[in-house]
Scaffold this active site. Structure first.
Site, PDB file in Angstrom:
ATOM      1  N   GLY A 185       0.817  -1.208   0.000  1.00  0.00           N
ATOM      2  CA  GLY A 185       0.000   0.000   0.000  1.00  0.00           C
ATOM      3  C   GLY A 185       0.850   1.257   0.000  1.00  0.00           C
ATOM      4  O   GLY A 185       2.083   1.213  -0.007  1.00  0.00           O
ATOM      5  N   PHE A 186       0.188   2.390   0.029  1.00  0.00           N
ATOM      6  CA  PHE A 186       0.854   3.691  -0.007  1.00  0.00           C
ATOM      7  C   PHE A 186       1.837   3.837   1.151  1.00  0.00           C
ATOM      8  O   PHE A 186       3.049   3.976   0.946  1.00  0.00           O
ATOM      9  CB  PHE A 186      -0.233   4.779   0.013  1.00  0.00           C
ATOM     10  CG  PHE A 186       0.239   6.163   0.343  1.00  0.00           C
ATOM     11  CD1 PHE A 186       1.344   6.717  -0.277  1.00  0.00           C
ATOM     12  CD2 PHE A 186      -0.452   6.934   1.280  1.00  0.00           C
ATOM     13  CE1 PHE A 186       1.767   8.006   0.030  1.00  0.00           C
ATOM     14  CE2 PHE A 186      -0.048   8.217   1.589  1.00  0.00           C
ATOM     15  CZ  PHE A 186       1.076   8.749   0.971  1.00  0.00           C
ATOM     16  N   ASN A 190      -2.430  -8.781   1.069  1.00  0.00           N
ATOM     17  CA  ASN A 190      -3.288  -9.636   0.242  1.00  0.00           C
ATOM     18  C   ASN A 190      -3.694  -8.946  -1.059  1.00  0.00           C
ATOM     19  O   ASN A 190      -4.453  -9.500  -1.862  1.00  0.00           O
ATOM     20  CB  ASN A 190      -4.531 -10.095   1.014  1.00  0.00           C
ATOM     21  CG  ASN A 190      -5.489  -8.960   1.339  1.00  0.00           C
ATOM     22  OD1 ASN A 190      -5.155  -7.780   1.163  1.00  0.00           O
ATOM     23  ND2 ASN A 190      -6.679  -9.304   1.815  1.00  0.00           N
ATOM     24  N   GLY A 232      -3.736  -2.940  -2.167  1.00  0.00           N
ATOM     25  CA  GLY A 232      -2.330  -2.660  -2.429  1.00  0.00           C
ATOM     26  C   GLY A 232      -1.959  -2.952  -3.871  1.00  0.00           C
ATOM     27  O   GLY A 232      -2.717  -3.566  -4.629  1.00  0.00           O
ATOM     28  N   SER A 250      -4.930  -2.377   5.961  1.00  0.00           N
ATOM     29  CA  SER A 250      -6.318  -1.937   6.111  1.00  0.00           C
ATOM     30  C   SER A 250      -6.684  -1.052   4.928  1.00  0.00           C
ATOM     31  O   SER A 250      -5.889  -0.203   4.534  1.00  0.00           O
ATOM     32  CB  SER A 250      -6.534  -1.122   7.394  1.00  0.00           C
ATOM     33  OG  SER A 250      -7.868  -0.634   7.447  1.00  0.00           O
ATOM     34  N   LYS A 290     -12.679  -6.895   9.560  1.00  0.00           N
ATOM     35  CA  LYS A 290     -11.918  -8.096   9.910  1.00  0.00           C
ATOM     36  C   LYS A 290     -10.418  -7.812  10.038  1.00  0.00           C
ATOM     37  O   LYS A 290      -9.762  -8.334  10.933  1.00  0.00           O
ATOM     38  CB  LYS A 290     -12.159  -9.197   8.874  1.00  0.00           C
ATOM     39  CG  LYS A 290     -13.529  -9.848   9.011  1.00  0.00           C
ATOM     40  CD  LYS A 290     -13.838 -10.788   7.870  1.00  0.00           C
ATOM     41  CE  LYS A 290     -13.043 -12.059   7.941  1.00  0.00           C
ATOM     42  NZ  LYS A 290     -13.471 -13.030   6.883  1.00  0.00           N
ATOM     43  N   ALA A 302      -1.174   0.998  13.078  1.00  0.00           N
ATOM     44  CA  ALA A 302      -1.555   2.227  12.388  1.00  0.00           C
ATOM     45  C   ALA A 302      -3.006   2.540  12.716  1.00  0.00           C
ATOM     46  O   ALA A 302      -3.927   1.966  12.138  1.00  0.00           O
ATOM     47  CB  ALA A 302      -1.386   2.061  10.880  1.00  0.00           C
ATOM     48  N   TYR A 321     -14.883   1.571   9.301  1.00  0.00           N
ATOM     49  CA  TYR A 321     -13.464   1.939   9.403  1.00  0.00           C
ATOM     50  C   TYR A 321     -13.155   2.515  10.781  1.00  0.00           C
ATOM     51  O   TYR A 321     -12.212   2.096  11.451  1.00  0.00           O
ATOM     52  CB  TYR A 321     -13.126   2.949   8.309  1.00  0.00           C
ATOM     53  CG  TYR A 321     -11.671   3.360   8.275  1.00  0.00           C
ATOM     54  CD1 TYR A 321     -10.675   2.423   8.000  1.00  0.00           C
ATOM     55  CD2 TYR A 321     -11.289   4.678   8.489  1.00  0.00           C
ATOM     56  CE1 TYR A 321      -9.333   2.797   7.955  1.00  0.00           C
ATOM     57  CE2 TYR A 321      -9.956   5.058   8.445  1.00  0.00           C
ATOM     58  CZ  TYR A 321      -8.973   4.110   8.175  1.00  0.00           C
ATOM     59  OH  TYR A 321      -7.652   4.489   8.137  1.00  0.00           O
TER      60      TYR A 321
END
Length: 326
Positions: free
Chosen positions: A13-14, A35, A39, A78, A94, A117, A148
């Site tokens: 991811g970022f 996963n 990403g 996430s 999850k 995070a 979220y």
């Protein structure tokens, strides 16, 4: 002497990819895990030839096994943008709950220090401004953003429980709006959304009346803050973000000027539970970590715009391919 080993989830991811870069630079053996639901392997493909980097395509919501010693775990897996977590709400919940539980269990077994995070979203639509770490927030648990917000609030709670009851070394970073290269143009957040619209020659969409505020931190500053927090001895949440606040309307004007676009600002209704104000109080980060942001918004925006502009034009599209209707 063996290299220290760090597991970084959400590695493609970022933020995760920038953290992989930082720990490689610091001389660690980095184990990336993702996963790839949001990403992108392109973010870390430059690391694949390195002896000190390995990657596992794995969902941390399922049991996590890593062979050998582990010194640190950074849990950044996430979905983090509205366009993602509104499309995949169950997975978002999850990864914040089951995923965090699995990784805390791994940290306990390996005697590793774990940093999670968290996010300014734990403050919800805040009634306190700027937001300090001792503010408990104003969150709607059953609203659209609740998947979220509450995943992150639970993540903090279970992390503190493992710290208190199992003596696991834990760190909690509350991340405020961050930007920079490797963001997705189509992830629904305000900065890439504005730049994407400007690149496509579309009017910029401001929600509400545009007087709501955000505070934007450049990614290298954030990574520095996270690194310092991980190496500190402080177990409670710490805000990491840039306290320079700007209204959405003023920010849209900055983007129009930066991109040289001949476009206007249009307005749409404010989404449910969208925060009206967002500004970190970083007193704790300054005192505990000696940290504050260094990169000005003008400087960071130019680097970010140049990155987006260099992408293939098909990447300028408004929605990720996997979210489009047939």
């Amino acid at each position: 002497m063996a290299k220290k080993r760090v597991l970084i989830t959400g590695a493609a991811g970022f933020l995760g990819s920038h953290l992989c870069d930082r720990f490689i630079k610091e001389g660690y053996h980095v184990i990336g895990m993702d996963n790839l639901i949001t990403g992108n392997l392109k973010n870390i493909e430059h690391l694949f030839p390195l002896e000190n980097f390995e990657f596992y395509n794995h969902d941390v919501s399922k049991f996590v096994h890593v062979a050998g010693d582990l010194d640190y775990i950074l849990h950044f897996a996430s979905p983090a943008s509205p366009i993602d977590y509104l499309k995949i709400p169950i997975q978002t919940l999850k990864v914040g709950s089951l995923g965090t539980h699995n990784l805390l269990g791994l940290a306990r077994a390996k005697k590793a220090r774990m940093l999670i995070a968290s996010t300014s979203e734990v403050y919800g639509d805040p009634l306190v401004h700027p937001q300090t770490e001792d503010y408990w927030g104003n969150v709607n648990p059953i609203g659209p953003r609740g998947v979220y917000d509450e995943a992150k609030r639970f993540q903090e709670a279970i992390t503190m429980a493992y710290h208190t009851y199992h003596q696991v070394e834990t760190r909690i970073v509350r991340i405020f709006n961050t930007y920079g290269p490797r963001m997705r143009l189509n992830d629904g957040r305000v900065l890439p959304a504005f730049i994407g619209q400007a690149l496509r020659g579309e009017d910029l969409t401001s929600f509400g009346d545009g007087t709501q505020t955000r505070s934007f931190c450049y990614v290298s500053d954030l990574v520095e803050g996270i690194y310092r927090l991980l190496m500190s001895d402080y177990a409670y949440p710490v805000n990491i973000g840039n306290p320079v606040e700007i209204t959405i309307n003023d920010f849209a004007q900055e983007i129009i000027k930066l991109t040289g676009s001949n476009v206007k600002i249009t307005f749409k209704p404010l989404p449910t539970d969208d925060p009206k104000q967002r500004k970190p109080d970083i007193t704790k980060a300054k005192e505990l970590l000696g940290w504050e942001p260094k990169v000005s918004r003008e400087e960071g925006l130019k680097i970010t715009y140049d990155y987006f502009k260099s992408l293939p034009k098909e990447d300028w599209d408004v929605l990720p391919k996997e979210f489009k209707k047939n």
